[in-house]
Design a protein around this motif. Structure first.
Motif, PDB file in Angstrom:
ATOM      1  N   TRP A 152      55.197  62.873  56.962  1.00 59.81           N
ATOM      2  CA  TRP A 152      55.280  61.413  56.783  1.00 59.81           C
ATOM      3  C   TRP A 152      53.907  60.796  56.496  1.00 59.81           C
ATOM      4  O   TRP A 152      53.775  59.993  55.586  1.00 59.81           O
ATOM      5  CB  TRP A 152      55.896  60.782  58.037  1.00 59.81           C
ATOM      6  N   PHE A 153      52.911  61.120  57.306  1.00 60.99           N
ATOM      7  CA  PHE A 153      51.544  60.631  57.113  1.00 60.99           C
ATOM      8  C   PHE A 153      51.485  59.107  56.963  1.00 60.99           C
ATOM      9  O   PHE A 153      50.868  58.566  56.036  1.00 60.99           O
ATOM     10  CB  PHE A 153      50.890  61.298  55.897  1.00 60.99           C
ATOM     11  N   VAL A 154      52.139  58.401  57.859  1.00 57.92           N
ATOM     12  CA  VAL A 154      52.103  56.935  57.835  1.00 57.92           C
ATOM     13  C   VAL A 154      50.823  56.479  58.530  1.00 57.92           C
ATOM     14  O   VAL A 154      50.605  56.773  59.711  1.00 57.92           O
ATOM     15  CB  VAL A 154      53.338  56.341  58.546  1.00 57.92           C
ATOM     16  N   ASP A 155      49.972  55.786  57.803  1.00 58.07           N
ATOM     17  CA  ASP A 155      48.668  55.380  58.328  1.00 58.07           C
ATOM     18  C   ASP A 155      48.437  53.903  58.034  1.00 58.07           C
ATOM     19  O   ASP A 155      48.373  53.493  56.880  1.00 58.07           O
ATOM     20  CB  ASP A 155      47.562  56.225  57.685  1.00 58.07           C
ATOM     21  N   THR A 156      48.340  53.100  59.078  1.00 52.46           N
ATOM     22  CA  THR A 156      48.083  51.658  58.925  1.00 52.46           C
ATOM     23  C   THR A 156      46.726  51.269  59.504  1.00 52.46           C
ATOM     24  O   THR A 156      46.439  50.087  59.666  1.00 52.46           O
ATOM     25  CB  THR A 156      49.191  50.847  59.621  1.00 52.46           C
ATOM     26  N   THR A 157      45.911  52.255  59.828  1.00 52.18           N
ATOM     27  CA  THR A 157      44.654  51.973  60.529  1.00 52.18           C
ATOM     28  C   THR A 157      43.685  51.140  59.686  1.00 52.18           C
ATOM     29  O   THR A 157      42.966  50.293  60.217  1.00 52.18           O
ATOM     30  CB  THR A 157      43.963  53.282  60.951  1.00 52.18           C
ATOM     31  N   THR A 158      43.663  51.379  58.363  1.00 51.17           N
ATOM     32  CA  THR A 158      42.738  50.621  57.514  1.00 51.17           C
ATOM     33  C   THR A 158      43.033  49.125  57.579  1.00 51.17           C
ATOM     34  O   THR A 158      42.117  48.299  57.675  1.00 51.17           O
ATOM     35  CB  THR A 158      42.824  51.117  56.055  1.00 51.17           C
ATOM     36  N   ALA A 159      44.313  48.777  57.540  1.00 54.43           N
ATOM     37  CA  ALA A 159      44.690  47.369  57.601  1.00 54.43           C
ATOM     38  C   ALA A 159      44.303  46.767  58.957  1.00 54.43           C
ATOM     39  O   ALA A 159      43.772  45.640  59.013  1.00 54.43           O
ATOM     40  CB  ALA A 159      46.188  47.212  57.357  1.00 54.43           C
ATOM     41  N   PHE A 160      44.567  47.489  60.035  1.00 58.37           N
ATOM     42  CA  PHE A 160      44.207  46.960  61.355  1.00 58.37           C
ATOM     43  C   PHE A 160      42.696  46.766  61.464  1.00 58.37           C
ATOM     44  O   PHE A 160      42.231  45.753  62.006  1.00 58.37           O
ATOM     45  CB  PHE A 160      44.700  47.901  62.451  1.00 58.37           C
ATOM     46  N   MET A 161      41.928  47.721  60.968  1.00 64.53           N
ATOM     47  CA  MET A 161      40.464  47.574  61.026  1.00 64.53           C
ATOM     48  C   MET A 161      39.998  46.407  60.165  1.00 64.53           C
ATOM     49  O   MET A 161      39.123  45.629  60.565  1.00 64.53           O
ATOM     50  CB  MET A 161      39.797  48.873  60.569  1.00 64.53           C
ATOM     51  N   GLY A 162      40.604  46.247  58.986  1.00 67.75           N
ATOM     52  CA  GLY A 162      40.209  45.152  58.101  1.00 67.75           C
ATOM     53  C   GLY A 162      40.519  43.796  58.708  1.00 67.75           C
ATOM     54  O   GLY A 162      39.666  42.892  58.703  1.00 67.75           O
ATOM     55  N   PHE A 163      41.734  43.636  59.233  1.00 69.80           N
ATOM     56  CA  PHE A 163      42.078  42.351  59.846  1.00 69.80           C
ATOM     57  C   PHE A 163      41.245  42.110  61.109  1.00 69.80           C
ATOM     58  O   PHE A 163      40.843  40.979  61.392  1.00 69.80           O
ATOM     59  CB  PHE A 163      43.567  42.309  60.184  1.00 69.80           C
ATOM     60  N   GLY A 164      40.977  43.174  61.865  1.00 71.57           N
ATOM     61  CA  GLY A 164      40.146  43.024  63.056  1.00 71.57           C
ATOM     62  C   GLY A 164      38.753  42.525  62.709  1.00 71.57           C
ATOM     63  O   GLY A 164      38.226  41.605  63.373  1.00 71.57           O
ATOM     64  N   ALA A 165      38.154  43.105  61.671  1.00 72.65           N
ATOM     65  CA  ALA A 165      36.820  42.664  61.252  1.00 72.65           C
ATOM     66  C   ALA A 165      36.854  41.213  60.765  1.00 72.65           C
ATOM     67  O   ALA A 165      35.954  40.414  61.075  1.00 72.65           O
ATOM     68  CB  ALA A 165      36.298  43.589  60.145  1.00 72.65           C
ATOM     69  N   LEU A 166      37.882  40.862  59.999  1.00 71.25           N
ATOM     70  CA  LEU A 166      38.000  39.505  59.487  1.00 71.25           C
ATOM     71  C   LEU A 166      38.151  38.500  60.629  1.00 71.25           C
ATOM     72  O   LEU A 166      37.482  37.452  60.646  1.00 71.25           O
ATOM     73  CB  LEU A 166      39.202  39.415  58.545  1.00 71.25           C
ATOM     74  N   PHE A 167      39.010  38.806  61.597  1.00 72.94           N
ATOM     75  CA  PHE A 167      39.214  37.889  62.715  1.00 72.94           C
ATOM     76  C   PHE A 167      37.944  37.741  63.551  1.00 72.94           C
ATOM     77  O   PHE A 167      37.617  36.639  64.009  1.00 72.94           O
ATOM     78  CB  PHE A 167      40.371  38.365  63.593  1.00 72.94           C
ATOM     79  N   CYS A 168      37.229  38.840  63.762  1.00 73.96           N
ATOM     80  CA  CYS A 168      35.965  38.753  64.513  1.00 73.96           C
ATOM     81  C   CYS A 168      34.959  37.865  63.797  1.00 73.96           C
ATOM     82  O   CYS A 168      34.268  37.040  64.421  1.00 73.96           O
ATOM     83  CB  CYS A 168      35.379  40.150  64.713  1.00 73.96           C
ATOM     84  N   LEU A 169      34.882  38.003  62.480  1.00 71.36           N
ATOM     85  CA  LEU A 169      33.955  37.186  61.700  1.00 71.36           C
ATOM     86  C   LEU A 169      34.310  35.704  61.805  1.00 71.36           C
ATOM     87  O   LEU A 169      33.440  34.847  62.008  1.00 71.36           O
ATOM     88  CB  LEU A 169      33.977  37.635  60.238  1.00 71.36           C
ATOM     89  N   LEU A 170      35.601  35.402  61.702  1.00 73.76           N
ATOM     90  CA  LEU A 170      36.024  34.004  61.767  1.00 73.76           C
ATOM     91  C   LEU A 170      35.838  33.433  63.169  1.00 73.76           C
ATOM     92  O   LEU A 170      35.516  32.244  63.323  1.00 73.76           O
ATOM     93  CB  LEU A 170      37.487  33.886  61.328  1.00 73.76           C
ATOM     94  N   MET A 171      36.042  34.266  64.185  1.00 69.90           N
ATOM     95  CA  MET A 171      35.773  33.800  65.550  1.00 69.90           C
ATOM     96  C   MET A 171      34.294  33.480  65.723  1.00 69.90           C
ATOM     97  O   MET A 171      33.922  32.519  66.404  1.00 69.90           O
ATOM     98  CB  MET A 171      36.205  34.865  66.565  1.00 69.90           C
ATOM     99  N   LEU A 172      33.437  34.283  65.093  1.00 68.80           N
ATOM    100  CA  LEU A 172      32.002  34.020  65.148  1.00 68.80           C
ATOM    101  C   LEU A 172      31.671  32.672  64.491  1.00 68.80           C
ATOM    102  O   LEU A 172      30.844  31.900  64.989  1.00 68.80           O
ATOM    103  CB  LEU A 172      31.236  35.140  64.452  1.00 68.80           C
ATOM    104  N   PHE A 173      32.350  32.370  63.376  1.00 70.04           N
ATOM    105  CA  PHE A 173      32.114  31.114  62.682  1.00 70.04           C
ATOM    106  C   PHE A 173      32.555  29.904  63.506  1.00 70.04           C
ATOM    107  O   PHE A 173      32.121  28.772  63.229  1.00 70.04           O
ATOM    108  CB  PHE A 173      32.845  31.099  61.338  1.00 70.04           C
TER     109      PHE A 173
END
Length: 792
Positions: free
Chosen positions: A519-540
Motif C-alpha cells: 500500500w505504501f500510504v504516506d501522508t507525512t509530507t503534508a503533515f510536516m508542511g502544514f505543521g511548519a506553516l501553522f508554526c510560522l503563522l503562530m509566530l506572526f
C-alpha cells in the motif's frame, strides 16, 4: 429559530470584510452592505459545499457506519420504523433518530427498497452519499445556528471567524461526514445553546411576518407538528394495523400511552393559539419566548439522537449560567411549562413504543447497560482520566488547539456580566469547562465522546482572534511561546502515527496504518508542511502590525488543511477501514445458480405461482452471465409434508436486464407445484413475508465481526435457512467446518471475507484437498480485510 438579524455592533457582510478593523468597517462599501441580506445564505452554501463535496468518495467505515446503516436497511426491509433489528436480533444500544435519518435518506434516493437486492449496496457511490447526507446536513445546521447567534449578539466578524475555525476543526468535519450518532446530538445541542443565548440576551422583539403573513412562529409550529405529530400518527397506525401486539410480559396497552400523549400534544398546541379564551391561552408574543421553545425542541432531538447526554449537558450549562450570573429573573423567561412538555413529546413516544415491542430486555440493555453502566462503570472502549480527552482535543482541534489555553484564560477577564458580549463569552466558557468535566467523569471513553465540547472551544478561539484583531492583546509573547510548541509537537505526532485523524471517529484504535507493502500510504509530507506553516503563522501573531494579514492567512491555512484531510487523507485511510471493495469484487465474480424461496404459508406460494412460468430476479449480474444458462429454483415450505420441505424446479435464463434477469420454468417442472397450489388456495396467508434470496457462490464471513459484512451483502449472510447463514464469528471452527462438510456444499466455489492476518491460515483448516489447492487470496486492497476464494 433565530434569524440572521443585523448585528448591533457590526454591519459588515462578507467574510473578507469581517476581518477588517472597526475603523475600516465604517467605510465598508455599499456593495457589501447590499449583499448583507444574503449573508446567511452564503454561510449555509459554504458549509454545504465544504461538507458535502467528496463525501461519497470513500467507503463507509467499519464498524459503526455499516452497523447503523444495516439497522436502517432492516427498517426498509421490514417496514418497521419502531422495533430496531440487526443480525436477526433486536438492536438496543441507541435511540432511533440515526436510523430514521439513514433509512429516510435511502428511501428518498430509491436505495435498498424493501431491503435492497443482491449486490445493490456495493455498486453505486450514491449509497454512501445517501447514508451520510443527513449527518452532514446536521453539521451545516449546527454551524448556521452558532453563526446566526454570534452575528446577532456579538458581531459578524466573531461569527465568521468562529464559523471558519469550527468548519476547519478535524473533530467537526470528520464526524459531520460520517453516519454515526454524534453529529445530530452535537448539532442539536449547538442549536439549543444558540437559542438559549438568543432568548436571554437578545432584544425582546415582537414577532413579525417575514413573508406575507407567515412568521417564525408558524415555522416553529410546523416543525413541532412534524417532529411530534408524525410520530404519534405513525404509532397509532403501527400498533393498530402494521405491527399490532406487544412483547411478552408487557401488560400495558399501546392506547394507554398514545391517547394521553395525543391529548397532551393537542392541548399544548391549543395553548398557543390566539383563538383560545384568554384564561386558557399563553400565546407566543415575542422572539424570546419563541427562541426558548426552539431550545426545548432541539433538546428533544438530542435525546432521540443519543439519549441523555445532550439534555444533561444543556441543563447543566443553563443552570451554571443562572447561578454564576445570579440572574434569577431568567427563570421567568425560560418557558418551563410548555418547553419541557415539548421535549417529552419529542423524546418519549418512540421510547415507549420500543418498550412495548421489546419489553424489559430493551429497557435493561438500553437504560441499565448503555446509559448507567457506560457512564458509571464502563462497558467497552477506553478508560482514563482528564488527560485522555486532553490528548484527543489536541489531535481533533489541530491547529486551533494551540490557541485554546489563551482563549480559556481570556474568559477570566472578558466574561463580564455587565455587557452582552461578556455574558455570551461566559456562557460558552461554562459550556467548555462543564462539558469537559462531564465527559471526563464518564468511565467509558472513545475519542469522539468529547465532541460536544468542541463547538464551545471553537467559539472561545473565535473570540480570542477577534480580540487580537481589535488590538486587545498587548502581550502575545506568552501565547506564542505556548502555541508554537503545541502545533509543532502535534505535527510530530501526526508524522509518527498517521492514523490519528481517522481514529477520531472509529471504534478500535489498534489497527496499523497501511504504510508497508503493497500500500505504501504516506501522508507525512503534508503533515510536516502544514505543521511548519501553522508554526510560522503562530509566530506572526506576535507582530501586531501584521494582524490584519495573519488572521485571514491562519484561517485560510486551516481551511486548506481541512480540505486536504477531507479529500486526500480520508479517502486513502478509509480504504483500509472498510470492506466495500471486497464485496463489490465478490458480486462481480461469483456464479449465480438460481434463486431460493421460503414460504410460511401455502397460500403465499399459491398467490405467487398460480399461472406463473417465469421468475424475475433482481441481482447485480456477474461477468459472463448470459441467456441460456441453467438455473435452479428451490422452494422451501416448512411443515408442508413434502420431502425435505423442498421442491426443486429446473429452468434457464431467458432474459437479462439492468441488475435483473428472468428464469423461465418449463411446464413439466412447474407442474411439481400443482398440489401445493391447490392446497394453499383455501389457506390464510402468513403474517411473515416470504423469504427470497439469490442462490450463488456463497460469501462467508470467517472469524469476523466488523458489520461491513452485514450491510454490503444486504443481510444475505443472515438468510432464513441454515445454508444461507454464513457468518462465523467464533475462533472455534467447529460450526464453520460442519457447514462446509455438508454434502450439498460439494462442487461449489466460496468467497471468504476475513481479517488479513487470518487469510493465509484459512488454508490449513479447509476440509478437502481441492479446497486447499484452490485457496487463493484475491483482494488485498485493504490492510485490515482480505478476500479469499476456494472451491470444495
Amino acid at each position: 429559530m433565530p434569524d440572521s438579524a443585523n448585528s448591533q455592533q457590526d454591519d459588515t457582510a462578507l467574510p473578507v470584510s469581517t476581518l477588517k478593523s472597526d475603523s475600516a468597517e465604517s467605510g465598508a462599501s455599499a456593495l457589501y452592505r447590499a449583499i448583507a441580506s444574503y449573508e446567511l445564505a452564503i454561510v449555509i452554501g459554504l458549509a454545504l459545499i465544504v461538507l458535502l463535496t467528496g463525501m461519497a468518495s470513500y467507503t463507509l467505515i467499519d464498524p459503526w457506519e455499516t452497523h447503523y446503516a444495516e439497522v436502517a436497511r432492516r427498517i426498509l426491509e421490514s417496514n418497521d420504523w419502531v422495533h430496531l433489528h440487526a443480525e436477526n436480533q433486536g438492536f438496543r444500544s441507541k435511540p432511533v433518530l440515526t436510523f430514521w435519518l439513514i433509512a429516510g435518506s435511502m428511501r428518498v434516493f430509491g436505495i435498498a427498497t424493501d431491503g435492497g437486492f443482491s449486490g445493490e449496496l456495493t455498486q453505486s457511490d450514491w449509497v454512501i452519499f445517501a447514508v451520510r447526507l443527513p449527518f452532514a446536513l446536521f453539521g451545516v445546521m449546527g454551524l448556521t445556528m452558532i453563526w446566526s447567534m454570534l452575528a446577532k449578539l456579538v458581531n459578524r466578524r466573531v461569527a465568521w471567524i468562529t464559523f471558519l475555525v469550527l468548519l476547519s476543526t478535524p473533530f467537526y468535519f470528520m464526524v459531520a461526514r460520517q453516519a454515526i450518532t454524534d453529529m445530530p446530538m452535537v448539532a442539536s445541542l449547538m442549536g439549543a445553546v444558540a437559542c438559549f443565548a438568543m432568548a436571554i440576551h437578545g432584544e425582546n422583539e415582537e414577532i413579525r411576518p417575514f413573508w406575507k403573513r407567515v412568521t417564525a412562529f408558524h415555522v416553529f409550529l410546523a416543525a413541532a407538528v412534524v417532529v411530534v405529530g408524525f410520530q404519534l400518527i405513525y404509532l397509532f397506525y403501527y400498533f393498530g394495523a402494521a405491527h399490532p401486539g406487544v412483547a411478552k410480559g408487557v401488560k400495558l396497552h399501546p392506547l394507554a400511552v398514545l391517547i394521553p400523549m395525543t391529548v397532551l400534544f393537542v392541548g399544548w398546541l391549543a395553548s398557543m393559539m390566539p383563538q383560545m379564551p384568554k384564561r386558557f391561552r399563553f400565546s407566543i408574543r415575542n422572539k424570546r419566548q419563541l427562541n426558548m421553545l426552539w431550545f426545548f425542541l432541539f433538546i428533544g432531538i438530542t435525546v432521540l439522537a443519543k439519549g441523555p447526554p445532550g439534555i444533561a449537558l444543556a441543563g447543566l450549562i443553563c443552570l451554571l449560567y443562572i447561578l454564576l450570573t445570579a440572574d434569577w429573573k431568567l427563570l421567568l423567561k425560560l418557558e418551563l411549562i410548555r418547553g419541557p412538555i415539548l421535549t417529552a413529546l419529542i423524546a418519549l413516544p418512540w421510547h415507549f413504543a420500543m418498550f412495548l415491542k421489546d419489553g424489559p430486555a430493551w429497557s435493561n440493555e438500553y437504560i441499565n447497560h448503555h446509559m448507567f453502566k457506560r457512564f458509571g462503570k464502563g462497558v467497552h472502549g477506553d478508560t482514563g482520566t482528564f488527560d485522555y480527552f486532553a490528548s484527543q482535543l489536541g489531535i481533533g482541534m489541530w491547529p486551533w488547539i494551540a490557541l485554546v489555553p489563551a482563549a480559556l484564560l481570556g474568559i477570566l477577564y472578558s466574561a463580564r456580566r455587565d455587557t452582552q458580549e461578556g455574558r455570551v463569552r461566559l456562557l460558552f466558557g461554562i459550556w467548555a469547562i462543564a462539558g469537559f468535566a462531564t465527559f471526563c467523569a464518564s468511565e467509558t471513553k472513545f475519542h469522539h465522546y468529547i465532541l460536544p465540547v468542541v463547538p464551545a472551544l471553537a467559539v472561545l478561539v473565535g473570540f480570542w482572534l477577534d480580540d487580537f484583531l481589535r488590538g486587545r492583546h498587548r502581550q502575545q509573547a506568552l501565547t506564542i511561546l505556548v502555541a508554537i510548541p503545541i502545533v509543532g509537537l502535534l505535527a510530530r505526532d501526526f508524522v509518527g502515527e498517521q492514523k490519528q485523524l481517522i481514529e477520531l471517529s472509529i471504534y478500535r484504535y489498534d489497527r496499523p496504518w497501511p504504510s508497508g507493502e503493497p500500500w505504501f500510504v504516506d501522508t507525512t509530507t503534508a503533515f510536516m508542511g502544514f505543521g511548519a506553516l501553522f508554526c510560522l503563522l503562530m509566530l506572526f501573531l506576535s507582530l501586531n502590525r501584521l494582524r490584519r494579514l495573519t488572521v485571514p492567512a491562519l484561517l485560510a491555512s486551516g481551511m486548506a488543511f481541512a480540505l486536504w484531510a477531507m479529500h486526500s487523507y480520508t479517502p486513502k485511510a478509509a480504504a483500509h477501514w472498510g470492506q466495500r471493495a471486497l464485496h463489490k469484487q465478490y458480486y462481480e465474480e461469483r456464479s449465480i445458480h438460481g434463486v431460493d424461496y421460503q414460504y410460511y404459508s401455502l397460500r403465499d406460494l399459491a398467490n405467487d405461482w398460480k399461472g406463473r412460468s417465469t421468475v424475475e430476479v433482481e441481482s447485480v449480474l456477474p461477468k459472463g452471465f448470459s441467456v441460456g444458462q441453467p438455473q435452479t429454483i428451490q422452494i422451501f415450505v416448512p411443515g408442508a409434508g413434502i420431502p425435505k420441505d423442498r421442491v426443486v424446479l429446473s429452468g434457464e435464463v431467458s432474459k437479462i436486464g439492468e441488475n435483473k434477469f428472468w428464469i423461465s420454468v418449463p411446464e413439466v417442472e412447474r407442474a411439481k407445484l400443482n398440489d401445493l397450489i391447490a392446497r394453499g388456495s383455501n389457506m390464510k396467508p402468513a403474517r411473515r413475508r416470504p423469504w427470497k434470496q439469490v442462490n450463488a457462490d456463497r460469501m462467508v464471513a470467517w472469524q469476523l465481526n466488523w458489520h461491513g459484512e452485514d450491510f454490503w451483502t444486504a443481510g444475505e449472510m443472515y438468510g432464513a435457512r441454515d445454508d444461507a447463514k454464513t457468518i462465523f464469528k467464533s475462533t472455534n471452527n467447529d460450526k464453520f467446518l460442519k457447514w462446509l462438510k455438508d454434502p450439498e456444499r460439494a462442487g461449489r466455489t466460496y468467497f471468504i471475507v476475513t481479517e488479513s492476518g487470518r487469510a493465509q491460515g484459512l488454508k490449513g483448516i479447509l476440509p478437502t484437498p481441492r479446497a486447499k489447492e484452490t485457496h487463493e487470496i484475491i483482494n488485498t486492497s485493504c490492510n485490515k480485510f482480505s478476500l479469499v476464494r476456494f472451491s470444495l
